[in-house]
Design a protein around this motif. Structure first.
Motif, PDB file in Angstrom:
ATOM      1  N   LEU A 150       0.825  -1.204   0.000  1.00 29.10           N
ATOM      2  CA  LEU A 150       0.000   0.000   0.000  1.00 29.10           C
ATOM      3  C   LEU A 150       0.860   1.257   0.000  1.00 29.10           C
ATOM      4  N   SER A 151       0.514   2.160  -0.911  1.00 29.00           N
ATOM      5  CA  SER A 151       1.095   3.500  -0.916  1.00 29.00           C
ATOM      6  C   SER A 151      -0.049   4.481  -1.086  1.00 29.00           C
ATOM      7  N   THR A 152       0.051   5.619  -0.435  1.00 26.25           N
ATOM      8  CA  THR A 152      -0.997   6.633  -0.566  1.00 26.25           C
ATOM      9  C   THR A 152      -0.407   7.965  -0.977  1.00 26.25           C
ATOM     10  N   LEU A 153      -1.201   8.688  -1.751  1.00 26.12           N
ATOM     11  CA  LEU A 153      -0.859  10.045  -2.155  1.00 26.12           C
ATOM     12  C   LEU A 153      -1.977  10.943  -1.654  1.00 26.12           C
ATOM     13  N   THR A 154      -1.643  11.904  -0.822  1.00 23.29           N
ATOM     14  CA  THR A 154      -2.629  12.846  -0.311  1.00 23.29           C
ATOM     15  C   THR A 154      -2.373  14.217  -0.900  1.00 23.29           C
ATOM     16  N   VAL A 155      -3.376  14.738  -1.582  1.00 25.12           N
ATOM     17  CA  VAL A 155      -3.298  16.091  -2.126  1.00 25.12           C
ATOM     18  C   VAL A 155      -3.904  17.016  -1.078  1.00 25.12           C
ATOM     19  N   THR A 156      -3.086  17.822  -0.459  1.00 25.81           N
ATOM     20  CA  THR A 156      -3.559  18.690   0.620  1.00 25.81           C
ATOM     21  C   THR A 156      -3.964  20.054   0.065  1.00 25.81           C
ATOM     22  N   SER A 157      -5.009  20.627   0.680  1.00 24.15           N
ATOM     23  CA  SER A 157      -5.510  21.932   0.265  1.00 24.15           C
ATOM     24  C   SER A 157      -5.594  22.014  -1.262  1.00 24.15           C
ATOM     25  N   ALA A 158      -6.379  21.124  -1.806  1.00 26.69           N
ATOM     26  CA  ALA A 158      -6.463  21.015  -3.271  1.00 26.69           C
ATOM     27  C   ALA A 158      -7.054  22.271  -3.899  1.00 26.69           C
ATOM     28  N   HIS A 159      -6.557  22.574  -5.079  1.00 24.92           N
ATOM     29  CA  HIS A 159      -7.062  23.702  -5.858  1.00 24.92           C
ATOM     30  C   HIS A 159      -7.398  23.208  -7.264  1.00 24.92           C
ATOM     31  N   PRO A 160      -8.188  23.971  -8.010  1.00 26.14           N
ATOM     32  CA  PRO A 160      -8.579  23.511  -9.349  1.00 26.14           C
ATOM     33  C   PRO A 160      -7.403  23.130 -10.251  1.00 26.14           C
ATOM     34  N   GLU A 161      -6.257  23.774 -10.083  1.00 24.90           N
ATOM     35  CA  GLU A 161      -5.103  23.433 -10.918  1.00 24.90           C
ATOM     36  C   GLU A 161      -4.500  22.076 -10.587  1.00 24.90           C
ATOM     37  N   ASP A 162      -4.944  21.489  -9.461  1.00 17.09           N
ATOM     38  CA  ASP A 162      -4.498  20.130  -9.098  1.00 17.09           C
ATOM     39  C   ASP A 162      -5.346  19.066  -9.780  1.00 17.09           C
ATOM     40  N   SER A 163      -6.410  19.488 -10.441  1.00 16.89           N
ATOM     41  CA  SER A 163      -7.248  18.537 -11.164  1.00 16.89           C
ATOM     42  C   SER A 163      -6.407  17.846 -12.221  1.00 16.89           C
ATOM     43  N   SER A 164      -6.386  16.530 -12.153  1.00 14.17           N
ATOM     44  CA  SER A 164      -5.520  15.773 -13.052  1.00 14.17           C
ATOM     45  C   SER A 164      -5.821  14.290 -12.914  1.00 14.17           C
ATOM     46  N   PHE A 165      -5.101  13.492 -13.674  1.00 14.07           N
ATOM     47  CA  PHE A 165      -5.182  12.034 -13.601  1.00 14.07           C
ATOM     48  C   PHE A 165      -3.905  11.576 -12.894  1.00 14.07           C
ATOM     49  N   TYR A 166      -4.070  10.890 -11.770  1.00 14.97           N
ATOM     50  CA  TYR A 166      -2.919  10.458 -10.973  1.00 14.97           C
ATOM     51  C   TYR A 166      -2.755   8.948 -11.107  1.00 14.97           C
ATOM     52  N   ILE A 167      -1.554   8.524 -11.454  1.00 17.21           N
ATOM     53  CA  ILE A 167      -1.296   7.103 -11.720  1.00 17.21           C
ATOM     54  C   ILE A 167      -0.114   6.635 -10.870  1.00 17.21           C
ATOM     55  N   CYS A 168      -0.266   5.468 -10.253  1.00 15.46           N
ATOM     56  CA  CYS A 168       0.857   4.891  -9.512  1.00 15.46           C
ATOM     57  C   CYS A 168       1.478   3.770 -10.345  1.00 15.46           C
ATOM     58  N   ARG A 169       2.731   3.530 -10.080  1.00 12.20           N
ATOM     59  CA  ARG A 169       3.440   2.431 -10.733  1.00 12.20           C
ATOM     60  C   ARG A 169       4.230   1.702  -9.669  1.00 12.20           C
ATOM     61  N   ALA A 170       3.925   0.433  -9.505  1.00  8.83           N
ATOM     62  CA  ALA A 170       4.548  -0.370  -8.461  1.00  8.83           C
ATOM     63  C   ALA A 170       5.692  -1.174  -9.044  1.00  8.83           C
ATOM     64  N   SER A 171       6.787  -1.208  -8.331  1.00  7.01           N
ATOM     65  CA  SER A 171       7.964  -1.939  -8.779  1.00  7.01           C
ATOM     66  C   SER A 171       8.477  -2.804  -7.643  1.00  7.01           C
ATOM     67  N   GLY A 172       8.866  -4.037  -7.975  1.00  7.63           N
ATOM     68  CA  GLY A 172       9.376  -4.894  -6.928  1.00  7.63           C
ATOM     69  C   GLY A 172       9.854  -6.212  -7.482  1.00  7.63           C
ATOM     70  N   GLY A 173      10.246  -7.108  -6.602  1.00  6.02           N
ATOM     71  CA  GLY A 173      10.717  -8.405  -7.029  1.00  6.02           C
ATOM     72  C   GLY A 173       9.562  -9.330  -7.334  1.00  6.02           C
ATOM     73  N   GLY A 174       9.604  -9.920  -8.523  1.00  5.48           N
ATOM     74  CA  GLY A 174       8.551 -10.854  -8.881  1.00  5.48           C
ATOM     75  C   GLY A 174       8.982 -12.293  -8.634  1.00  5.48           C
ATOM     76  N   THR A 175       8.121 -13.229  -8.971  1.00  3.80           N
ATOM     77  CA  THR A 175       8.417 -14.637  -8.752  1.00  3.80           C
ATOM     78  C   THR A 175       9.554 -15.118  -9.642  1.00  3.80           C
ATOM     79  N   SER A 176       9.817 -14.390 -10.740  1.00  2.00           N
ATOM     80  CA  SER A 176      10.890 -14.783 -11.651  1.00  2.00           C
ATOM     81  C   SER A 176      12.259 -14.409 -11.099  1.00  2.00           C
ATOM     82  N   GLY A 177      12.263 -13.617 -10.045  1.00  2.00           N
ATOM     83  CA  GLY A 177      13.524 -13.155  -9.486  1.00  2.00           C
ATOM     84  C   GLY A 177      13.980 -11.838 -10.065  1.00  2.00           C
ATOM     85  N   ARG A 178      13.317 -11.377 -11.128  1.00  2.00           N
ATOM     86  CA  ARG A 178      13.656 -10.104 -11.743  1.00  2.00           C
ATOM     87  C   ARG A 178      12.696  -9.032 -11.232  1.00  2.00           C
TER      88      ARG A 178
END
Lengths: 118, 113
Positions: free
Chosen positions: A76-104
């Motif tokens: 779990l990771s969270t992103l909190t936009v504090t005191s949001a303003h109209p210019e913060d309107s956007s599409f927010y995307i996370c990308r998770a990276s880590g060790g998989g079962t393949s070892g890579r």
């Protein structure tokens, strides 16, 4: 394969309020999480990188006190936009990276969260 | 951060036409990835190219990595409406699948019937 989910998928909030976006990884240990912001018809811009249990590293021009990132667990990771303003309107995307079962190292993008600030 | 320039920025074509999208940089890539993103969704990885001059095919899509590893192209043959989307090249920093990823400026493709 692993799945990364984001919640909510869509949120509208009033100017001045704070909004929390969650990014969860399923069957995958996300040791590193990347958060991107994307404005309409534009590319993805990296906002910050966080390693599990550590403070996030922010890209130049991104206010760390405005965009609070927490990565307290490997699922779990969270992103909190504090005191949001109209210019913060956007599409927010996370990308998770880590060790998989393949070892890579593997990576998975979340489906994104559409934030609209009125 | 090294800029990844994509061209064209927008492209609107008819079904059945061919097209090529370009991704250019002033610096050398260790590898390069191509993604497609549909509205309201995260980007989906199409291919990773590593070797200079490498050509990879994915059905009607042909990806080429420049000999000097500074540029890449994506060619779509006989485009279909389902190919509509935002195409992004991206440069991973370092090796492996989980390092920092810098995206290109993007090419918005629309394929009409």
């Amino acid at each position: 394969g692993a799945v990364v989910s984001q919640h909510p998928s869509w949120v509208i909030c009033k100017s001045g309020t704070s909004v929390k976006i969650e990014c969860r990884s399923l069957d995958f240990q996300a040791t590193t999480m990347f958060w991107y912001r994307q404005f309409p018809k534009q590319s993805l811009m990296l906002m910050a990188t966080s390693n599990e249990g550590s403070k996030a590293t922010y890209e130049q021009g991104v206010e760390k006190d405005k965009f609070l990132i927490n990565h307290a667990s490997l699922t779990l990771s969270t992103l909190t936009v504090t005191s949001a303003h109209p210019e913060d309107s956007s599409f927010y995307i996370c990308r998770a990276s880590g060790g998989g079962t393949s070892g890579r190292r593997e990576q998975y993008f979340g489906p994104g969260t559409r934030l609209t600030v009125t | 951060t090294q800029l990844l320039e994509q061209s064209p920025q927008f492209l609107s074509i008819q079904e059945g036409e061919n097209l090529t999208v370009y991704c250019n940089s002033s610096s050398v890539f260790s590898s390069l990835q191509w993604y497609r993103q549909e509205p309201g969704e995260g980007p989906v990885l199409l291919v990773t190219v590593v070797t200079g001059g490498e050509v990879k095919k994915l059905k009607r899509l042909t990806f080429q990595f420049g000999d000097a590893r500074k540029d890449s192209s994506l060619h779509i043959t006989a485009a279909q409406p389902g190919d509509t989307g935002l195409y992004l090249c991206a440069r991973p920093e370092g090796w492996g699948g989980g390092n920092k990823l810098t995206f290109g400026t993007g090419t918005q493709l629309k394929v009409e019937l």
